[in-house]
Design a protein around this motif. Structure first.
Motif, PDB file in Angstrom:
ATOM      1  N   ILE A 277    -117.032  35.577  73.964  1.00  0.00           N
ATOM      2  CA  ILE A 277    -115.854  36.134  73.316  1.00  0.00           C
ATOM      3  C   ILE A 277    -116.277  36.668  71.950  1.00  0.00           C
ATOM      4  O   ILE A 277    -116.989  35.978  71.206  1.00  0.00           O
ATOM      5  N   GLN A 278    -115.850  37.873  71.604  1.00  0.00           N
ATOM      6  CA  GLN A 278    -116.167  38.445  70.297  1.00  0.00           C
ATOM      7  C   GLN A 278    -115.143  37.962  69.274  1.00  0.00           C
ATOM      8  O   GLN A 278    -113.941  38.079  69.480  1.00  0.00           O
ATOM      9  N   ALA A 279    -115.632  37.401  68.168  1.00  0.00           N
ATOM     10  CA  ALA A 279    -114.734  36.836  67.164  1.00  0.00           C
ATOM     11  C   ALA A 279    -115.202  37.251  65.777  1.00  0.00           C
ATOM     12  O   ALA A 279    -116.308  37.786  65.597  1.00  0.00           O
ATOM     13  N   ARG A 288    -122.584  37.365  53.515  1.00  0.00           N
ATOM     14  CA  ARG A 288    -123.272  38.243  54.465  1.00  0.00           C
ATOM     15  C   ARG A 288    -123.243  37.701  55.878  1.00  0.00           C
ATOM     16  O   ARG A 288    -123.535  38.413  56.825  1.00  0.00           O
ATOM     17  N   ARG A 289    -122.899  36.414  56.037  1.00  0.00           N
ATOM     18  CA  ARG A 289    -122.844  35.822  57.369  1.00  0.00           C
ATOM     19  C   ARG A 289    -121.421  35.830  57.948  1.00  0.00           C
ATOM     20  O   ARG A 289    -121.189  35.269  59.011  1.00  0.00           O
ATOM     21  N   ARG A 290    -120.477  36.419  57.209  1.00  0.00           N
ATOM     22  CA  ARG A 290    -119.142  36.584  57.752  1.00  0.00           C
ATOM     23  C   ARG A 290    -119.105  37.854  58.597  1.00  0.00           C
ATOM     24  O   ARG A 290    -119.872  38.782  58.378  1.00  0.00           O
ATOM     25  N   GLY A 291    -118.165  37.930  59.514  1.00  0.00           N
ATOM     26  CA  GLY A 291    -118.032  39.121  60.339  1.00  0.00           C
ATOM     27  C   GLY A 291    -118.088  38.789  61.810  1.00  0.00           C
ATOM     28  O   GLY A 291    -117.753  37.688  62.230  1.00  0.00           O
ATOM     29  N   LYS A 292    -118.516  39.748  62.630  1.00  0.00           N
ATOM     30  CA  LYS A 292    -118.511  39.595  64.076  1.00  0.00           C
ATOM     31  C   LYS A 292    -119.536  38.562  64.535  1.00  0.00           C
ATOM     32  O   LYS A 292    -120.700  38.595  64.130  1.00  0.00           O
ATOM     33  N   ILE A 293    -119.069  37.651  65.383  1.00  0.00           N
ATOM     34  CA  ILE A 293    -119.965  36.694  66.025  1.00  0.00           C
ATOM     35  C   ILE A 293    -119.521  36.546  67.476  1.00  0.00           C
ATOM     36  O   ILE A 293    -118.471  37.053  67.877  1.00  0.00           O
ATOM     37  N   THR A 294    -120.315  35.840  68.255  1.00  0.00           N
ATOM     38  CA  THR A 294    -119.956  35.544  69.637  1.00  0.00           C
ATOM     39  C   THR A 294    -119.625  34.069  69.767  1.00  0.00           C
ATOM     40  O   THR A 294    -120.350  33.217  69.249  1.00  0.00           O
TER      41      THR A 294
END
Length: 304
Positions: A277-279, A288-294
């Motif tokens: 799921i893309q979150a 810099r580690r915020r944003g799109k993750i799986t």
């Protein structure tokens, strides 16, 4: 427009004109839907469109043992007759019970907080750790939730809320409509302060649906936000949760779980249906580690 002549003779009498206007299209608006009344780290509101194809088609009774903001519960309201909601955080459980049972006096207390909101009022309220009246405790938590940094719920080792005040210019502390809709949705629910494994004594029917949204397994050595309360959530807890998931699945209960996309979770849930799921990651000490993750969505039943 049509012309009609008396006696059927177009040459005699006065013509009568009948107007046939186009049928009027009535705009039918959908009734307002309940939604979360708390901001919650890891809340699933933005992921529901990805989750939607994977919800069971038939739900007899709904169980959510890691309640949090309750986004999935509020989305599914109307698809089941009863629900059992639970969390180990007694303050969170108290809030839901007060919203369900005493929403109008709760609204009055929140309006008081909204009228007095300031830097000093926030920290004075945060320091009120010995409140005995359930409504006052519920109003305190909602007020702090709406005005603290990032809407983050976090406790220290003594169980005290310790998040600093946020920088919102005009926070909506008392959303009366949302609270009243939530109260109506919660009327047919049982709300418990219990560990997640309590569901083993409750869910037995093949049309029961259990959704687990635990504190996620850390995806790196520097991951810190793996639990929002004093108790933490260890790798051993993750294994116990997998065993609970598997026991429910063996009974034929419909089970869904969210967790980190990492080797540890993949290994734990081998043999079940696992999908990415893309979150968005909104909370991380390193911007810099915020944003799109799986993330992973795991079910005991096959895709539809």
């Amino acid at each position: 427009m049509a012309a009609v002549h008396p006696g059927g003779d177009p040459g005699l009498g006065t013509s009568i004109f009948i107007f046939s206007p186009r049928p009027m299209m009535l705009a039918l608006s959908s009734p307002p839907q309940p939604r979360p009344f708390l901001k919650w780290a890891g809340g699933k509101g933005r992921l529901i469109e990805q989750y939607r194809p994977h919800f069971p088609t038939t739900i007899r009774q709904y169980y959510e043992p890691f309640l949090g903001g309750g986004a999935i519960f509020f989305y599914l309201v109307g698809r089941f007759k009863q629900a059992v909601l639970a969390d180990v955080n007694p303050e969170l459980v108290n809030v839901y019970q007060c919203v369900r049972d005493q929403v109008e006096p709760l609204i009055q207390l929140l309006e008081h907080h909204g009228h007095h909101h300031s830097h000093s009022h926030y920290y004075d309220t945060r320091a009120q750790t010995e409140l005995q009246i359930s409504l006052q405790r519920a109003a305190r938590l909602i007020y702090l939730n709406k005005t603290c940094f990032n809407g983050l719920y976090r406790e220290n080792s003594k169980g005290y809320f310790n998040v600093p005040m946020g920088s919102y210019k005009n926070p909506k502390i008392c959303d009366r409509t949302t609270l009243r809709l939530a109260s109506a949705a919660l009327k047919s629910t049982e709300i418990q302060c219990e560990s997640f494994d309590r569901v083993l004594k409750q869910a037995w029917h093949p049309q029961d649906f259990v959704y687990f949204d635990p504190p996620y397994y850390p995806i790196s050595a520097t991951s810190r936000f793996t639990s929002y309360n004093r108790y933490g959530f260890t790798p051993e807890d993750q294994i116990h949760l997998r065993d609970t998931f598997a026991t429910l699945a063996e009974r034929g209960v419909q089970v869904m779980l969210s967790n980190s996309d990492c080797p540890f979770i993949h290994d734990l849930y081998q043999g079940f249906h696992v999908r990415p799921i893309q979150a968005n990651r909104a909370i991380n000490a390193n911007a810099r580690r915020r944003g799109k993750i799986t993330e992973l969505l795991i079910t005991s039943y096959p895709p539809r």
